[in-house]
Scaffold this active site. Structure first.
Site, PDB file in Angstrom:
ATOM      1  N   TYR A   1      -3.231 -17.286   2.073  1.00 34.01           N
ATOM      2  CA  TYR A   1      -3.883 -16.042   1.607  1.00 34.01           C
ATOM      3  C   TYR A   1      -4.992 -16.359   0.610  1.00 34.01           C
ATOM      4  O   TYR A   1      -6.148 -15.927   0.770  1.00 34.01           O
ATOM      5  CB  TYR A   1      -2.802 -15.167   0.990  1.00 34.01           C
TER       6      TYR A   1
ATOM      7  N   ASN B   1      -2.196  -8.273 -10.404  1.00 29.94           N
ATOM      8  CA  ASN B   1      -0.934  -7.515 -10.311  1.00 29.94           C
ATOM      9  C   ASN B   1      -1.052  -6.060 -10.766  1.00 29.94           C
ATOM     10  O   ASN B   1      -0.476  -5.664 -11.780  1.00 29.94           O
ATOM     11  CB  ASN B   1       0.179  -8.258 -11.054  1.00 29.94           C
TER      12      ASN B   1
ATOM     13  N   TYR C   1      12.086 -16.508   0.449  1.00 29.90           N
ATOM     14  CA  TYR C   1      10.812 -16.413   1.188  1.00 29.90           C
ATOM     15  C   TYR C   1      10.742 -17.350   2.400  1.00 29.90           C
ATOM     16  O   TYR C   1       9.844 -17.199   3.233  1.00 29.90           O
ATOM     17  CB  TYR C   1       9.630 -16.780   0.281  1.00 29.90           C
TER      18      TYR C   1
ATOM     19  N   ASN D   1      -8.597   0.260  13.629  1.00 29.05           N
ATOM     20  CA  ASN D   1      -8.190  -1.097  13.300  1.00 29.05           C
ATOM     21  C   ASN D   1      -9.469  -1.928  13.290  1.00 29.05           C
ATOM     22  O   ASN D   1     -10.119  -2.068  14.331  1.00 29.05           O
ATOM     23  CB  ASN D   1      -7.204  -1.621  14.356  1.00 29.05           C
TER      24      ASN D   1
ATOM     25  N   TYR E   1       2.733 -14.677   3.689  1.00 34.00           N
ATOM     26  CA  TYR E   1       1.773 -15.798   3.633  1.00 34.00           C
ATOM     27  C   TYR E   1       2.319 -17.072   4.284  1.00 34.00           C
ATOM     28  O   TYR E   1       1.591 -17.785   4.967  1.00 34.00           O
ATOM     29  CB  TYR E   1       1.338 -16.116   2.194  1.00 34.00           C
TER      30      TYR E   1
ATOM     31  N   LYS F   1      16.879  -9.733  -7.666  1.00 34.07           N
ATOM     32  CA  LYS F   1      16.884 -11.155  -7.299  1.00 34.07           C
ATOM     33  C   LYS F   1      15.759 -11.901  -7.998  1.00 34.07           C
ATOM     34  O   LYS F   1      14.583 -11.569  -7.810  1.00 34.07           O
ATOM     35  CB  LYS F   1      16.714 -11.294  -5.782  1.00 34.07           C
TER      36      LYS F   1
HETATM   37  N1  LIG Z   1      -2.233  -4.412  -5.498  1.00 35.21           N
HETATM   38  C1  LIG Z   1      -2.638  -5.486  -6.143  1.00 35.21           C
HETATM   39  O1  LIG Z   1      -2.260  -5.722  -7.271  1.00 35.21           O
HETATM   40  C2  LIG Z   1      -3.609  -6.450  -5.525  1.00 35.21           C
HETATM   41  C3  LIG Z   1      -3.754  -7.661  -6.166  1.00 35.21           C
HETATM   42  C4  LIG Z   1      -4.659  -8.590  -5.678  1.00 35.21           C
HETATM   43  C5  LIG Z   1      -5.429  -8.288  -4.592  1.00 35.21           C
HETATM   44  N2  LIG Z   1      -5.296  -7.086  -3.984  1.00 35.21           N
HETATM   45  C6  LIG Z   1      -6.160  -6.834  -2.837  1.00 35.21           C
HETATM   46  O2  LIG Z   1      -6.574  -5.463  -2.835  1.00 35.21           O
HETATM   47  C7  LIG Z   1      -6.611  -4.974  -1.511  1.00 35.21           C
HETATM   48  C8  LIG Z   1      -5.751  -3.727  -1.364  1.00 35.21           C
HETATM   49  O3  LIG Z   1      -4.435  -4.011  -1.790  1.00 35.21           O
HETATM   50  P1  LIG Z   1      -3.259  -2.929  -1.770  1.00 35.21           P
HETATM   51  O4  LIG Z   1      -2.317  -3.348  -2.816  1.00 35.21           O
HETATM   52  O5  LIG Z   1      -3.820  -1.573  -1.775  1.00 35.21           O
HETATM   53  O6  LIG Z   1      -2.606  -3.277  -0.351  1.00 35.21           O
HETATM   54  P2  LIG Z   1      -2.052  -2.298   0.791  1.00 35.21           P
HETATM   55  O7  LIG Z   1      -1.354  -3.162   1.780  1.00 35.21           O
HETATM   56  O8  LIG Z   1      -1.303  -1.175   0.190  1.00 35.21           O
HETATM   57  O9  LIG Z   1      -3.389  -1.714   1.437  1.00 35.21           O
HETATM   58  C9  LIG Z   1      -4.141  -2.374   2.415  1.00 35.21           C
HETATM   59  C10 LIG Z   1      -4.493  -1.354   3.489  1.00 35.21           C
HETATM   60  O10 LIG Z   1      -5.336  -2.004   4.446  1.00 35.21           O
HETATM   61  C11 LIG Z   1      -4.972  -1.514   5.734  1.00 35.21           C
HETATM   62  N3  LIG Z   1      -5.370  -2.493   6.751  1.00 35.21           N
HETATM   63  C12 LIG Z   1      -4.949  -3.777   6.845  1.00 35.21           C
HETATM   64  N4  LIG Z   1      -5.505  -4.340   7.942  1.00 35.21           N
HETATM   65  C13 LIG Z   1      -6.266  -3.403   8.540  1.00 35.21           C
HETATM   66  C14 LIG Z   1      -7.065  -3.385   9.701  1.00 35.21           C
HETATM   67  N5  LIG Z   1      -7.158  -4.452  10.492  1.00 35.21           N
HETATM   68  N6  LIG Z   1      -7.732  -2.243  10.009  1.00 35.21           N
HETATM   69  C15 LIG Z   1      -7.625  -1.142   9.228  1.00 35.21           C
HETATM   70  N7  LIG Z   1      -6.875  -1.099   8.104  1.00 35.21           N
HETATM   71  C16 LIG Z   1      -6.197  -2.221   7.772  1.00 35.21           C
HETATM   72  C17 LIG Z   1      -3.451  -1.370   5.663  1.00 35.21           C
HETATM   73  O11 LIG Z   1      -2.963  -0.477   6.670  1.00 35.21           O
HETATM   74  C18 LIG Z   1      -3.252  -0.847   4.244  1.00 35.21           C
HETATM   75  O12 LIG Z   1      -3.199   0.568   4.223  1.00 35.21           O
HETATM   76  C19 LIG Z   1      -6.200  -6.155  -0.605  1.00 35.21           C
HETATM   77  O13 LIG Z   1      -7.358  -6.782  -0.136  1.00 35.21           O
HETATM   78  C20 LIG Z   1      -5.449  -7.074  -1.531  1.00 35.21           C
HETATM   79  O14 LIG Z   1      -5.538  -8.413  -1.103  1.00 35.21           O
HETATM   80  C21 LIG Z   1      -4.384  -6.164  -4.409  1.00 35.21           C
HETATM   81  O1  LIG Z   2      -0.801  -8.622  -7.221  1.00 36.15           O
HETATM   82  C1  LIG Z   2      -1.579  -9.566  -7.322  1.00 36.15           C
HETATM   83  O2  LIG Z   2      -2.340  -9.725  -8.251  1.00 36.15           O
HETATM   84  C2  LIG Z   2      -1.587 -10.627  -6.236  1.00 36.15           C
HETATM   85  O3  LIG Z   2      -0.403 -11.310  -6.339  1.00 36.15           O
HETATM   86  C3  LIG Z   2       0.676 -11.039  -5.516  1.00 36.15           C
HETATM   87  O4  LIG Z   2       1.416 -12.213  -5.621  1.00 36.15           O
HETATM   88  P1  LIG Z   2       2.634 -12.335  -6.597  1.00 36.15           P
HETATM   89  O5  LIG Z   2       2.340 -11.838  -7.964  1.00 36.15           O
HETATM   90  O6  LIG Z   2       3.158 -13.721  -6.511  1.00 36.15           O
HETATM   91  O7  LIG Z   2       3.649 -11.396  -5.802  1.00 36.15           O
HETATM   92  P2  LIG Z   2       4.832 -10.456  -6.230  1.00 36.15           P
HETATM   93  O8  LIG Z   2       5.574 -10.094  -5.008  1.00 36.15           O
HETATM   94  O9  LIG Z   2       4.335  -9.348  -7.063  1.00 36.15           O
HETATM   95  O10 LIG Z   2       5.788 -11.451  -7.046  1.00 36.15           O
HETATM   96  C4  LIG Z   2       5.645 -11.753  -8.415  1.00 36.15           C
HETATM   97  C5  LIG Z   2       6.691 -12.780  -8.802  1.00 36.15           C
HETATM   98  O11 LIG Z   2       7.990 -12.201  -8.680  1.00 36.15           O
HETATM   99  C6  LIG Z   2       8.841 -13.046  -7.928  1.00 36.15           C
HETATM  100  N1  LIG Z   2       9.829 -12.166  -7.216  1.00 36.15           N
HETATM  101  C7  LIG Z   2       9.408 -11.297  -6.259  1.00 36.15           C
HETATM  102  C8  LIG Z   2      10.304 -10.436  -5.640  1.00 36.15           C
HETATM  103  C9  LIG Z   2      11.671 -10.477  -6.014  1.00 36.15           C
HETATM  104  O12 LIG Z   2      12.543  -9.723  -5.501  1.00 36.15           O
HETATM  105  N2  LIG Z   2      12.047 -11.361  -6.965  1.00 36.15           N
HETATM  106  C10 LIG Z   2      11.172 -12.203  -7.585  1.00 36.15           C
HETATM  107  O13 LIG Z   2      11.595 -12.997  -8.457  1.00 36.15           O
HETATM  108  C11 LIG Z   2       7.912 -13.861  -7.052  1.00 36.15           C
HETATM  109  O14 LIG Z   2       8.518 -15.068  -6.651  1.00 36.15           O
HETATM  110  C12 LIG Z   2       6.734 -14.052  -7.974  1.00 36.15           C
HETATM  111  O15 LIG Z   2       6.996 -15.141  -8.844  1.00 36.15           O
HETATM  112  C13 LIG Z   2       0.266 -10.856  -4.069  1.00 36.15           C
HETATM  113  O16 LIG Z   2      -0.139 -12.074  -3.525  1.00 36.15           O
HETATM  114  C14 LIG Z   2      -0.888  -9.949  -3.880  1.00 36.15           C
HETATM  115  O17 LIG Z   2      -0.515  -8.615  -3.749  1.00 36.15           O
HETATM  116  C15 LIG Z   2      -1.950 -10.040  -4.897  1.00 36.15           C
HETATM  117  O18 LIG Z   2      -3.035 -10.743  -4.333  1.00 36.15           O
END
Ligand SMILES: NC(=O)c1ccc[n+]([C@@H]2O[C@H](COP(=O)([O-])OP(=O)(O)OC[C@H]3O[C@@H](n4cnc5c(N)ncnc54)[C@H](O)[C@@H]3O)[C@@H](O)[C@H]2O)c1
Ligand SMILES: O=C(O)[C@H]1O[C@H](OP(=O)(O)OP(=O)(O)OC[C@H]2O[C@@H](n3ccc(=O)[nH]c3=O)[C@H](O)[C@@H]2O)[C@H](O)[C@@H](O)[C@@H]1O
Length: 389
Positions: free
Chosen positions: A185, A214, A331, A76, A105, A251
């Site tokens: 966030y 996304n 939310y 961690n 958030y 939803k």
């Molecule tokens: N998936 C997306 O589209 C998306 C979009 C925008 C930004 N991001 C960014 O990319 C990164 C990864 O996203 P993801 O979708 O893979 O998320 P995720 O939650 O699947 O992965 C994050 C990982 O970080 C680990 N983690 C969190 N806190 C920790 C700690 N204190 N010590 C050790 N491990 C820790 C979690 O256990 C998890 O496995 C994040 O920084 C997120 O903000 C992702």
């Molecule tokens: O993925 C990304 O690029 C970033 O955006 C996401 O934010 P957001 O796109 O708002 O999150 P989602 O949960 O993917 O929701 C997308 C949209 O769907 C809507 N939503 C979500 C869930 C649901 O059941 N129904 C619904 O209408 C939300 O209100 C939002 O408008 C998250 O903040 C992060 O993982 C990341 O930083």
């Protein structure tokens, strides 16, 4: 498998193997990145996370061809002195660790701010002090709302790309008021971006900042009640997958009017690979990584996922496939939303020549095939199980 010796960078120079300290390697993006690094390169990975379920298939059998190139460290990063040693052992650190689900958030703003800013501070510091390169994962949420969203609803300027396209070096970051804790966030991510940028400017830190738009695909988040808490609220792909698997209406928050561009995780990982292997082109840059061609409203996403799921599962969709819910109900207090997110691709095109390939329909088809194969049976069993009294 491609021979590592045959691989060259964008300038035609052979790529030599490096050691990568990947923090958050057990998450959605980390699992795909580890998979790619193991199967197609000779790089070594020190995988740091508190969980490893999503990379177990890469770690266990001694027979795997990459045996020994990936090591898991259950750490961690909040409170573990081993972190600096791992960063020192590596040539490059990639920081993915974060709380990044919108449901957290506004309900856990302190954890969100600590995770996205405070916990990332030592990572930046150790990289800077030890002259190690850093690729840090930020988010498209740092842009917040578009300029266009503040124009009158009927203003023709809303159609002008200048008012909504998001550019790394020009667009402002527009967040709601402090009571709208949704922005905890984005604000924490913005401040860590500024700190990294300042470390680059004042102390010569070699950095790249990634702003994902996304990214979606297999292994994203969890299915509530199956491999995550029953009351948990994951990101939209997993929420809608869960509804489809359970044959419940999807939803739509506040009418599902918000717009997003979705990109297939495998396309996005190609962009990260180019950043890893072309440091001279990637250092000092902030990159949007998204697919501007895959824009939909959340309502359109729900409709498309319903059609695709029906195709891959062979089951007809339910009579009322969607239902409207208010953001307060879904939310809680303090939620707010980004209205529209289209990435400008100029910088990543110029530096890395990268473009996304996969259409929304195709990426949903492969992702929902995975969701159906992975979860349909478990959901059936969970539904059939009598609830203990
Ligand atoms: N998936 C997306 O589209 C998306 C979009 C925008 C930004 N991001 C960014 O990319 C990164 C990864 O996203 P993801 O979708 O893979 O998320 P995720 O939650 O699947 O992965 C994050 C990982 O970080 C680990 N983690 C969190 N806190 C920790 C700690 N204190 N010590 C050790 N491990 C820790 C979690 O256990 C998890 O496995 C994040 O920084 C997120 O903000 C992702
Ligand atoms: O993925 C990304 O690029 C970033 O955006 C996401 O934010 P957001 O796109 O708002 O999150 P989602 O949960 O993917 O929701 C997308 C949209 O769907 C809507 N939503 C979500 C869930 C649901 O059941 N129904 C619904 O209408 C939300 O209100 C939002 O408008 C998250 O903040 C992060 O993982 C990341 O930083």
């Amino acid at each position: 498998m491609a021979s590592a010796a045959a691989r060259v960078d964008l300038d035609g120079k052979p790529i030599t193997g490096i050691t990568i300290c990947m923090i958050g390697a057990g998450g959605f993006i980390g699992s795909h990145l580890c998979e790619k690094l193991m199967s197609e390169t000779s790089h070594k990975v020190l995988a740091v996370d508190v969980y490893n379920d999503k990379i177990k298939h890469l770690l266990e059998p001694d027979s795997l061809p990459w045996n020994g190139r990936i090591q898991f460290h259950r750490i961690n990063i909040k409170n573990d002195s081993r972190l600096e040693g791992l960063i020192k052992m590596a040539d490059l650190t990639i920081n993915l660790a974060a709380i990044c689900t919108p449901a957290d958030y506004n309900t856990r703003p302190l954890d969100t701010i600590y995770s996205n800013f405070i916990d990332a501070l030592p990572v930046v510091k150790y990289c800077s002090e030890n002259n190690k390169r850093l690729i840090h994962f930020s988010t498209c949420e740092v842009y917040g709302k578009t300029i266009g969203s503040y124009l009158p609803k009927d203003s023709p300027l809303r159609q002008d790309p200048a008012y909504y396209i998001l550019k790394e070096d020009e667009s402002p970051c527009i967040f709601g008021s402090i009571e709208k804790q949704r922005w905890s966030y984005a604000c924490a991510k913005q401040l860590i971006e500024r700190l990294i940028y300042a470390e680059g400017a004042e102390n010569g830190l070699e950095f790249t900042i990634v702003r994902p738009f996304n990214w979606i695909g297999p292994r994203m988040d969890f299915i509530p009640g199956i491999d995550g808490p029953s009351e948990g609220v994951p990101r939209v792909l997993a929420c809608f997958s869960n509804n489809l698997l359970r044959r419940e209406p999807l939803k739509l928050v506040d009418g599902g009017e918000s717009q997003r561009t979705f990109i297939y995780i495998k396309d996005a990982i190609e962009a990260v690979m180019l950043m890893i292997e072309n440091p001279a082109r990637a250092n000092g840059h902030i990159f949007n990584v998204g697919n501007p061609n895959n824009e939909v409203t959340v309502r359109q996403l729900a409709e498309m996922m319903t059609k695709v799921y029906s195709k891959v599962s062979g089951e007809p969709s339910i009579d009322s496939p969607t239902i409207d819910v208010s953001s307060k109900e879904f939310y809680g207090e303090g939620y707010d939303d980004s209205d529209k997110r289209i990435p400008d691709m100029t910088i990543i095109n110029k530096q890395l020549g990268w473009n996304p390939k996969t259409s929304l329909w195709d990426l949903l088809e492969s992702t929902l095939t995975y969701q159906h194969r992975t979860y349909a049976e478990a959901i059936k069993q969970a539904i059939a199980k009598p609830i203990a009294s």
